[in-house]
Motif scaffolding. Structure first.
Motif, PDB file in Angstrom:
ATOM      1  N   LEU A   8       0.866  -1.181   0.000  1.00  0.00           N
ATOM      2  CA  LEU A   8       0.000   0.000   0.000  1.00  0.00           C
ATOM      3  C   LEU A   8       0.905   1.233   0.000  1.00  0.00           C
ATOM      4  CD1 LEU A   8      -2.769   1.324   0.126  1.00  0.00           C
ATOM      5  CD2 LEU A   8      -2.774   0.987   2.610  1.00  0.00           C
ATOM      6  N   ILE A   9       0.877   1.931  -1.126  1.00  0.00           N
ATOM      7  CA  ILE A   9       1.791   3.062  -1.332  1.00  0.00           C
ATOM      8  C   ILE A   9       0.965   4.332  -1.533  1.00  0.00           C
ATOM      9  CG2 ILE A   9       3.463   4.033  -2.971  1.00  0.00           C
ATOM     10  CD1 ILE A   9       4.292   1.071  -3.546  1.00  0.00           C
ATOM     11  N   VAL A  10       1.295   5.383  -0.787  1.00  0.00           N
ATOM     12  CA  VAL A  10       0.508   6.621  -0.854  1.00  0.00           C
ATOM     13  C   VAL A  10       1.398   7.777  -1.304  1.00  0.00           C
ATOM     14  CG1 VAL A  10      -0.716   8.321   0.571  1.00  0.00           C
ATOM     15  CG2 VAL A  10      -1.171   5.877   0.900  1.00  0.00           C
ATOM     16  N   LEU A  11       0.848   8.621  -2.155  1.00  0.00           N
ATOM     17  CA  LEU A  11       1.524   9.879  -2.502  1.00  0.00           C
ATOM     18  C   LEU A  11       0.730  11.033  -1.922  1.00  0.00           C
ATOM     19  CD1 LEU A  11       2.700   7.973  -4.903  1.00  0.00           C
ATOM     20  CD2 LEU A  11       3.410  10.158  -5.809  1.00  0.00           C
ATOM     21  N   GLU A  12       1.414  11.895  -1.196  1.00  0.00           N
ATOM     22  CA  GLU A  12       0.782  13.067  -0.612  1.00  0.00           C
ATOM     23  C   GLU A  12       1.563  14.313  -1.033  1.00  0.00           C
ATOM     24  OE1 GLU A  12      -1.926  13.586   0.917  1.00  0.00           O
ATOM     25  OE2 GLU A  12      -2.537  11.843   2.086  1.00  0.00           O
ATOM     26  N   GLY A  90      -2.352  -9.745  -3.966  1.00  0.00           N
ATOM     27  CA  GLY A  90      -0.998  -9.469  -4.452  1.00  0.00           C
ATOM     28  C   GLY A  90      -0.908  -8.216  -5.305  1.00  0.00           C
ATOM     29  N   ILE A  91      -1.984  -7.426  -5.315  1.00  0.00           N
ATOM     30  CA  ILE A  91      -1.977  -6.207  -6.129  1.00  0.00           C
ATOM     31  C   ILE A  91      -1.441  -5.038  -5.295  1.00  0.00           C
ATOM     32  CG2 ILE A  91      -3.422  -4.563  -7.409  1.00  0.00           C
ATOM     33  CD1 ILE A  91      -5.415  -6.949  -7.845  1.00  0.00           C
ATOM     34  N   THR A  92      -0.449  -4.352  -5.817  1.00  0.00           N
ATOM     35  CA  THR A  92       0.077  -3.156  -5.152  1.00  0.00           C
ATOM     36  C   THR A  92      -0.843  -1.983  -5.473  1.00  0.00           C
ATOM     37  OG1 THR A  92       2.366  -3.836  -4.958  1.00  0.00           O
ATOM     38  CG2 THR A  92       1.995  -1.484  -5.265  1.00  0.00           C
ATOM     39  N   LEU A  93      -1.230  -1.241  -4.439  1.00  0.00           N
ATOM     40  CA  LEU A  93      -2.118  -0.094  -4.635  1.00  0.00           C
ATOM     41  C   LEU A  93      -1.313   1.196  -4.518  1.00  0.00           C
ATOM     42  CD1 LEU A  93      -5.239  -1.241  -2.563  1.00  0.00           C
ATOM     43  CD2 LEU A  93      -4.906  -1.358  -5.054  1.00  0.00           C
ATOM     44  N   VAL A  94      -1.417   2.024  -5.535  1.00  0.00           N
ATOM     45  CA  VAL A  94      -0.753   3.326  -5.542  1.00  0.00           C
ATOM     46  C   VAL A  94      -1.857   4.365  -5.366  1.00  0.00           C
ATOM     47  CG1 VAL A  94       0.589   4.936  -6.942  1.00  0.00           C
ATOM     48  CG2 VAL A  94       1.083   2.468  -7.045  1.00  0.00           C
ATOM     49  N   VAL A  95      -1.828   5.057  -4.233  1.00  0.00           N
ATOM     50  CA  VAL A  95      -2.982   5.870  -3.841  1.00  0.00           C
ATOM     51  C   VAL A  95      -2.630   7.365  -3.842  1.00  0.00           C
ATOM     52  CG1 VAL A  95      -4.781   6.167  -2.096  1.00  0.00           C
ATOM     53  CG2 VAL A  95      -3.704   3.937  -2.376  1.00  0.00           C
ATOM     54  N   ASP A  96      -3.434   8.119  -4.588  1.00  0.00           N
ATOM     55  CA  ASP A  96      -3.288   9.571  -4.712  1.00  0.00           C
ATOM     56  C   ASP A  96      -4.098  10.217  -3.580  1.00  0.00           C
ATOM     57  OD1 ASP A  96      -3.288  12.220  -5.596  1.00  0.00           O
ATOM     58  OD2 ASP A  96      -3.786  11.729  -7.671  1.00  0.00           O
ATOM     59  N   ARG A  97      -3.433  10.640  -2.516  1.00  0.00           N
ATOM     60  CA  ARG A  97      -4.012  11.196  -1.275  1.00  0.00           C
ATOM     61  C   ARG A  97      -4.660  10.101  -0.424  1.00  0.00           C
ATOM     62  NH1 ARG A  97      -4.105  16.775  -1.363  1.00  0.00           N
ATOM     63  NH2 ARG A  97      -4.592  17.846  -3.294  1.00  0.00           N
ATOM     64  N   TYR A  98      -4.585  10.313   0.912  1.00  0.00           N
ATOM     65  CA  TYR A  98      -5.161   9.330   1.851  1.00  0.00           C
ATOM     66  C   TYR A  98      -5.533  10.105   3.122  1.00  0.00           C
ATOM     67  CZ  TYR A  98      -5.430   4.459   3.730  1.00  0.00           C
ATOM     68  OH  TYR A  98      -5.837   3.240   4.246  1.00  0.00           O
ATOM     69  N   ALA A  99      -5.504   9.445   4.252  1.00  0.00           N
ATOM     70  CA  ALA A  99      -5.931  10.075   5.506  1.00  0.00           C
ATOM     71  C   ALA A  99      -5.094  11.311   5.865  1.00  0.00           C
ATOM     72  CB  ALA A  99      -5.828   9.057   6.636  1.00  0.00           C
ATOM     73  N   PHE A 100      -3.851  11.372   5.357  1.00  0.00           N
ATOM     74  CA  PHE A 100      -2.972  12.498   5.704  1.00  0.00           C
ATOM     75  C   PHE A 100      -3.516  13.795   5.109  1.00  0.00           C
ATOM     76  CE2 PHE A 100      -0.900   8.443   5.124  1.00  0.00           C
ATOM     77  CZ  PHE A 100      -0.539   8.182   6.441  1.00  0.00           C
ATOM     78  N   SER A 101      -4.021  13.720   3.871  1.00  0.00           N
ATOM     79  CA  SER A 101      -4.694  14.894   3.293  1.00  0.00           C
ATOM     80  C   SER A 101      -5.924  15.233   4.117  1.00  0.00           C
ATOM     81  CB  SER A 101      -5.145  14.620   1.847  1.00  0.00           C
ATOM     82  OG  SER A 101      -4.105  14.843   0.928  1.00  0.00           O
ATOM     83  N   GLY A 102      -6.632  14.186   4.541  1.00  0.00           N
ATOM     84  CA  GLY A 102      -7.835  14.411   5.349  1.00  0.00           C
ATOM     85  C   GLY A 102      -7.507  15.262   6.565  1.00  0.00           C
ATOM     86  N   ASP A 128       2.406   1.138   3.576  1.00  0.00           N
ATOM     87  CA  ASP A 128       3.772   0.654   3.782  1.00  0.00           C
ATOM     88  C   ASP A 128       4.768   1.783   3.530  1.00  0.00           C
ATOM     89  OD1 ASP A 128       3.188  -2.242   4.238  1.00  0.00           O
ATOM     90  OD2 ASP A 128       2.201  -1.966   2.306  1.00  0.00           O
ATOM     91  N   LEU A 129       4.332   2.743   2.718  1.00  0.00           N
ATOM     92  CA  LEU A 129       5.198   3.871   2.358  1.00  0.00           C
ATOM     93  C   LEU A 129       4.318   5.077   2.034  1.00  0.00           C
ATOM     94  CD1 LEU A 129       8.007   5.008   1.386  1.00  0.00           C
ATOM     95  CD2 LEU A 129       7.490   4.023  -0.852  1.00  0.00           C
TER      96      LEU A 129
END
Ligand code: ADP
Ligand code: 2DT
Length: 212
Positions: A8-12, A90-102, A128-129
């Motif tokens: 689980l990878i997030v970009l903020e 086994g799918i890696t998720l690349v997430v544009d904004r998450y709880a940190f933006s919230g 994870d990152l």
């Protein structure tokens, strides 16, 4: 037999830091390397809750500040079963904004503490990152005018940046600060290396719980 999970990878980052550009390039690069990867974004404007959020952002409706904060959080929780299923497949998720933006956006409003804002998101799948795309507001301004949505003013974005800086002091989250003022390709290659490493190191670990 247990299958290796995806990461689980997030970009903020603040507006125009390059989050969407980098998420798309990352997913494409991972897929090209034979990895199962998909992009997600929050808010997810396609659900019923997401549509309510979208009209709030477009200033078509007004919602009380606590209420909209809880709706942003609910929009993440409603996607949790799907996120877990994909990660377990086994799918890696690349997430544009998450709880940190919230937390950063609501706590940039008067009279909202970081602690209150974090509460509804406690226990979400823990990234994870989390890569924070760092960009000076004057450089962001050179990337074009702000749009017309709510929050799109430089004064508000400066407060949001300060709140992100407070959140980044939390060592329980795996933050990496990325200098987003460099070219799209240079930023991308840094991000790709970090992600390949984290995918390998998290595949045998359980999914964590955020802020718990
Ligand atoms: P965000 O999702 O963080 O708001 P975007 O990815 O939508 O940012 O990018 C905002 C604008 O800046 C787009 O026009 C994009 O092409 C441009 N951009 C993104 N990354 C860079 C970069 N490293 N250098 C210059 N322009 C960029
Ligand atoms: P974009 O769709 O352009 O990223 O704009 N926001 C986002 C919040 O206030 N709370 C949240 O929980 C999230 C995920 C940031 C979305 C806008 O909504 C703000 C900008």
């Amino acid at each position: 037999m247990s299958c290796r999970r995806g990461a689980l990878i997030v970009l903020e980052g603040v507006d125009k830091a390059g989050k969407t550009t980098q998420c798309k390039k990352l997913v494409y690069a991972l897929q090209k390397n034979g990895r199962a990867a998909e992009m997600m974004r929050f808010p997810d404007r396609t659900t019923q809750i997401g549509q309510l959020i979208s009209s709030y952002l477009e200033k078509k409706n007004n919602l009380e500040d606590h209420t909209i904060h809880l709706l942003f959080s609910a929009n993440r929780w409603e996607l949790v079963p799907l996120m877990k299923k994909k990660l377990e497949q086994g799918i890696t998720l690349v997430v544009d904004r998450y709880a940190f933006s919230g937390v950063a956006f609501t706590s940039a409003k008067p009279d909202f503490s970081l602690e209150w804002c974090k509460n509804p998101d406690v226990g979400l799948p823990k990234p994870d990152l989390v890569m924070f795309l760092q960009l000076n507001p004057s450089v962001a301004a050179e990337r074009g005018e702000f749009g017309t949505e709510r929050y799109e003013t430089s004064a508000f974005q400066r407060s949001v940046q300060q709140r992100f800086e407070q959140l980044m002091k939390d060592p329980s989250v795996n933050w990496k600060v990325i200098d987003a003022a460099r070219s799209i390709e240079v930023v991308h290659s840094d991000i790709k290396v970090l992600c390949e490493n984290i995918i390998n190191t998290s595949e045998n670990l359980p999914i964590g719980e955020l802020w718990k």
